[in-house]
Design a protein around this motif. Structure first.
Motif, PDB file in Angstrom:
ATOM      1  N   GLU A  58       0.815  -1.170   0.225  1.00 34.06           N
ATOM      2  CA  GLU A  58      -0.004   0.220   0.098  1.00 34.06           C
ATOM      3  C   GLU A  58       0.837   1.263   0.187  1.00 34.06           C
ATOM      4  OE1 GLU A  58      -1.869  -1.893   3.449  1.00 34.06           O
ATOM      5  OE2 GLU A  58      -3.443  -1.010   2.902  1.00 34.06           O
ATOM      6  N   LEU A  59       1.936   1.097   0.708  1.00 31.10           N
ATOM      7  CA  LEU A  59       2.775   2.459   0.800  1.00 31.10           C
ATOM      8  C   LEU A  59       4.406   1.978   0.388  1.00 31.10           C
ATOM      9  CD1 LEU A  59       2.069   3.518   4.432  1.00 31.10           C
ATOM     10  CD2 LEU A  59       1.067   4.561   2.320  1.00 31.10           C
ATOM     11  N   VAL A  60       4.835   3.035  -0.376  1.00 36.16           N
ATOM     12  CA  VAL A  60       6.246   2.768  -0.950  1.00 36.16           C
ATOM     13  C   VAL A  60       7.278   3.699  -0.176  1.00 36.16           C
ATOM     14  CG1 VAL A  60       7.739   3.165  -2.791  1.00 36.16           C
ATOM     15  CG2 VAL A  60       5.669   1.623  -3.133  1.00 36.16           C
ATOM     16  N   ILE A  61       8.273   3.518   0.375  1.00 33.75           N
ATOM     17  CA  ILE A  61       9.291   4.453   0.547  1.00 33.75           C
ATOM     18  C   ILE A  61      10.427   4.524  -0.048  1.00 33.75           C
ATOM     19  CG2 ILE A  61      10.910   5.010   2.716  1.00 33.75           C
ATOM     20  CD1 ILE A  61       9.267   3.415   4.631  1.00 33.75           C
ATOM     21  N   LEU A  62      10.383   5.669  -0.686  1.00 32.51           N
ATOM     22  CA  LEU A  62      11.810   5.788  -1.709  1.00 32.51           C
ATOM     23  C   LEU A  62      13.071   6.262  -1.211  1.00 32.51           C
ATOM     24  CD1 LEU A  62       9.810   7.273  -4.741  1.00 32.51           C
ATOM     25  CD2 LEU A  62      10.105   5.118  -4.389  1.00 32.51           C
ATOM     26  N   ALA A  63      14.010   5.661  -1.066  1.00 28.98           N
ATOM     27  CA  ALA A  63      15.445   6.031  -0.434  1.00 28.98           C
ATOM     28  C   ALA A  63      16.305   5.659  -1.647  1.00 28.98           C
ATOM     29  CB  ALA A  63      15.720   4.959   1.043  1.00 28.98           C
ATOM     30  N   ILE A  64      16.026   6.262  -2.697  1.00 28.19           N
ATOM     31  CA  ILE A  64      16.930   6.215  -3.772  1.00 28.19           C
ATOM     32  C   ILE A  64      17.321   7.561  -4.054  1.00 28.19           C
ATOM     33  CG2 ILE A  64      16.239   3.960  -4.518  1.00 28.19           C
ATOM     34  CD1 ILE A  64      14.257   5.199  -6.216  1.00 28.19           C
ATOM     35  N   PRO A  65      18.338   7.710  -5.061  1.00 28.40           N
ATOM     36  CA  PRO A  65      18.663   8.980  -5.598  1.00 28.40           C
ATOM     37  C   PRO A  65      17.650   9.695  -6.421  1.00 28.40           C
ATOM     38  CG  PRO A  65      20.580   7.330  -5.954  1.00 28.40           C
ATOM     39  CD  PRO A  65      19.196   6.612  -5.518  1.00 28.40           C
ATOM     40  N   ALA A  66      17.907  10.960  -6.580  1.00 34.79           N
ATOM     41  CA  ALA A  66      16.981  11.648  -7.339  1.00 34.79           C
ATOM     42  C   ALA A  66      16.650  11.179  -8.699  1.00 34.79           C
ATOM     43  CB  ALA A  66      17.389  13.199  -7.324  1.00 34.79           C
ATOM     44  N   ASP A  67      17.744  10.846  -9.260  1.00 34.81           N
ATOM     45  CA  ASP A  67      17.640  10.606 -10.734  1.00 34.81           C
ATOM     46  C   ASP A  67      16.709   9.326 -11.258  1.00 34.81           C
ATOM     47  OD1 ASP A  67      19.402   8.612 -10.035  1.00 34.81           O
ATOM     48  OD2 ASP A  67      21.112   9.595 -11.210  1.00 34.81           O
ATOM     49  N   SER A  68      16.703   8.528 -10.250  1.00 37.13           N
ATOM     50  CA  SER A  68      15.856   7.455 -10.518  1.00 37.13           C
ATOM     51  C   SER A  68      14.343   7.328  -9.737  1.00 37.13           C
ATOM     52  CB  SER A  68      16.383   5.926 -10.068  1.00 37.13           C
ATOM     53  OG  SER A  68      17.098   5.988  -8.820  1.00 37.13           O
ATOM     54  N   ALA A  69      14.088   8.378  -8.736  1.00 39.48           N
ATOM     55  CA  ALA A  69      13.009   8.341  -7.839  1.00 39.48           C
ATOM     56  C   ALA A  69      11.620   8.745  -8.692  1.00 39.48           C
ATOM     57  CB  ALA A  69      13.140   9.576  -6.920  1.00 39.48           C
ATOM     58  N   GLN A  70      11.706   9.244  -9.562  1.00 39.59           N
ATOM     59  CA  GLN A  70      10.483   9.587 -10.631  1.00 39.59           C
ATOM     60  C   GLN A  70       9.989   8.268 -11.268  1.00 39.59           C
ATOM     61  OE1 GLN A  70       8.212  12.594 -10.928  1.00 39.59           O
ATOM     62  NE2 GLN A  70       6.983  10.639 -11.616  1.00 39.59           N
ATOM     63  N   GLU A  71      11.097   7.842 -11.994  1.00 38.13           N
ATOM     64  CA  GLU A  71      10.500   6.386 -12.629  1.00 38.13           C
ATOM     65  C   GLU A  71       9.910   5.542 -11.590  1.00 38.13           C
ATOM     66  OE1 GLU A  71      13.671   4.345 -14.596  1.00 38.13           O
ATOM     67  OE2 GLU A  71      12.199   2.548 -14.834  1.00 38.13           O
ATOM     68  N   VAL A  72      10.693   5.132 -10.562  1.00 35.14           N
ATOM     69  CA  VAL A  72       9.972   4.361  -9.768  1.00 35.14           C
ATOM     70  C   VAL A  72       8.540   4.813  -9.026  1.00 35.14           C
ATOM     71  CG1 VAL A  72      10.351   3.138  -7.469  1.00 35.14           C
ATOM     72  CG2 VAL A  72      12.271   3.317  -9.068  1.00 35.14           C
ATOM     73  N   ALA A  73       8.616   5.814  -8.863  1.00 34.55           N
ATOM     74  CA  ALA A  73       6.944   6.473  -8.294  1.00 34.55           C
ATOM     75  C   ALA A  73       6.258   6.316  -9.398  1.00 34.55           C
ATOM     76  CB  ALA A  73       7.448   8.054  -7.906  1.00 34.55           C
ATOM     77  N   SER A  74       6.502   6.567 -10.430  1.00 30.56           N
ATOM     78  CA  SER A  74       5.483   6.253 -11.586  1.00 30.56           C
ATOM     79  C   SER A  74       5.190   5.104 -11.684  1.00 30.56           C
ATOM     80  CB  SER A  74       5.999   6.731 -12.696  1.00 30.56           C
ATOM     81  OG  SER A  74       6.281   8.215 -12.945  1.00 30.56           O
ATOM     82  N   ARG A  75       6.179   4.072 -11.585  1.00 28.25           N
ATOM     83  CA  ARG A  75       5.812   2.616 -11.726  1.00 28.25           C
ATOM     84  C   ARG A  75       5.008   2.060 -10.375  1.00 28.25           C
ATOM     85  NH1 ARG A  75      11.286  -0.551 -12.799  1.00 28.25           N
ATOM     86  NH2 ARG A  75       9.914  -2.171 -12.408  1.00 28.25           N
ATOM     87  N   ALA A  76       5.144   2.782  -9.308  1.00 21.83           N
ATOM     88  CA  ALA A  76       4.458   2.355  -7.903  1.00 21.83           C
ATOM     89  C   ALA A  76       3.027   2.664  -8.181  1.00 21.83           C
ATOM     90  CB  ALA A  76       5.035   3.128  -6.788  1.00 21.83           C
ATOM     91  N   VAL A  77       2.740   3.988  -8.736  1.00 27.88           N
ATOM     92  CA  VAL A  77       1.352   4.390  -8.942  1.00 27.88           C
ATOM     93  C   VAL A  77       0.703   3.567  -9.839  1.00 27.88           C
ATOM     94  CG1 VAL A  77      -0.164   6.253  -9.891  1.00 27.88           C
ATOM     95  CG2 VAL A  77       1.728   6.859  -8.484  1.00 27.88           C
ATOM     96  N   GLU A  78       1.386   3.082 -11.154  1.00 22.05           N
ATOM     97  CA  GLU A  78       0.819   2.352 -11.823  1.00 22.05           C
ATOM     98  C   GLU A  78       0.516   0.926 -11.384  1.00 22.05           C
ATOM     99  OE1 GLU A  78      -0.595   1.810 -15.392  1.00 22.05           O
ATOM    100  OE2 GLU A  78       0.221   3.665 -14.785  1.00 22.05           O
TER     101      GLU A  78
END
Lengths: 178, 178
Positions: free
Chosen positions: A116-136
């Motif tokens: 249900e929840l994702v914690i992103l503890a990754i560098p800025a340059d990969s965060a948007q891609e993972v966030a979009s995949r998480a939403v998807e």
């Protein structure tokens, strides 16, 4: 319990306690105060912390490890059911009872384990891609440690933790006083 | 640069940008917008980030290490000049160029190295004592990771980072929407 007692406990004022609680319903009785046990349960339900939440951690680095081992997470009902990293030397190794997964299987694992929840503890340059995949993949909220503003649909709340901004807030206050 | 451009960059509205900046002085020119270089320098001075800050880290655990190695701290001018821990097995060992000091020499080291900010990455039960000693030793601000409200004089600003509250803020928002 009176609003004065609650205020002392929370280091605020009685008026603020009454005002804040009034946003969420009618809790206390004039002249009688609040029934503490009932109030606590109502607030737990309101905050969504009367249940447990399935969390995935993305990024098995230093911040990720500090979070994974943070005792208050588990005790408050946040249950880490998956860890992801992109580093091949970390994938397949275990933290506690969790084996670190590759990002290639992200969507599959998120769905299988009902994250249900994702914690992103990754560098800025990969965060948007993972966030979009998480939403998807159907995740409902994101706790973001990457120093970047994530672009996600408004129905998915994001909380940003930016440690540099916290230090800068101190610098600002000190500078204003000197 | 127009307030519209600044707003797009900061994901807010032009009216909010103008309102926020007006709290701190008169920056832009009506019809002409802002001179970006000047604005940046003014804001850096205002925020106190046009200079470096001497920081001490208390707590050489997981969160402490994650912070110590956080690249953005150094690049923004926060210079860790001392690390403290109470664990005898850690005292005297080195992180990078810093040797971990005992809390017994806290005041002495804080004064000798002109420490201005202290980061508390220690458990709640020892945080108040160290905070009081830091204030006594002349520290100007505290970044607090311990899940406790610190009692310090009002002239010493404290910023609290409570990671459980960040997760609870997400839970609350998700609960409100479902």
């Amino acid at each position: 319990m009176s609003s004065e007692e609650l205020a002392a406990w929370g280091q605020t004022t009685a008026a603020q306690v009454r005002k804040d609680l009034s946003h969420f319903g009618s809790f206390g009785k004039r002249g009688l105060g609040y029934q503490a046990g009932e109030l606590r349960e109502s607030l737990r339900t309101l905050l969504g912390i009367d249940r447990s939440w399935k969390v995935a951690l993305v990024g098995a680095g230093r911040i990720g490890l500090a979070l994974y081992e943070y005792p208050a997470f588990r005790s408050r009902g946040y249950d880490c059911v998956a860890i992801f990293d992109s580093d091949p030397s970390k994938i397949g190794t275990a933290w506690g009872d969790q084996s670190i997964c590759a990002l290639e299987v992200f969507e599959e694992v998120i769905k299988e384990r009902d994250v249900e929840l994702v914690i992103l503890a990754i560098p800025a340059d990969s965060a948007q891609e993972v966030a979009s995949r998480a939403v998807e993949a159907g995740v409902n909220g994101i706790l973001n440690f990457a120093p970047i503003r994530l672009n996600v649909p408004p129905e998915v709340p994001v909380e940003d933790v930016n440690l540099v901004i916290e230090l800068e807030a101190l610098s600002f206050q000190i500078t204003q006083r000197t």
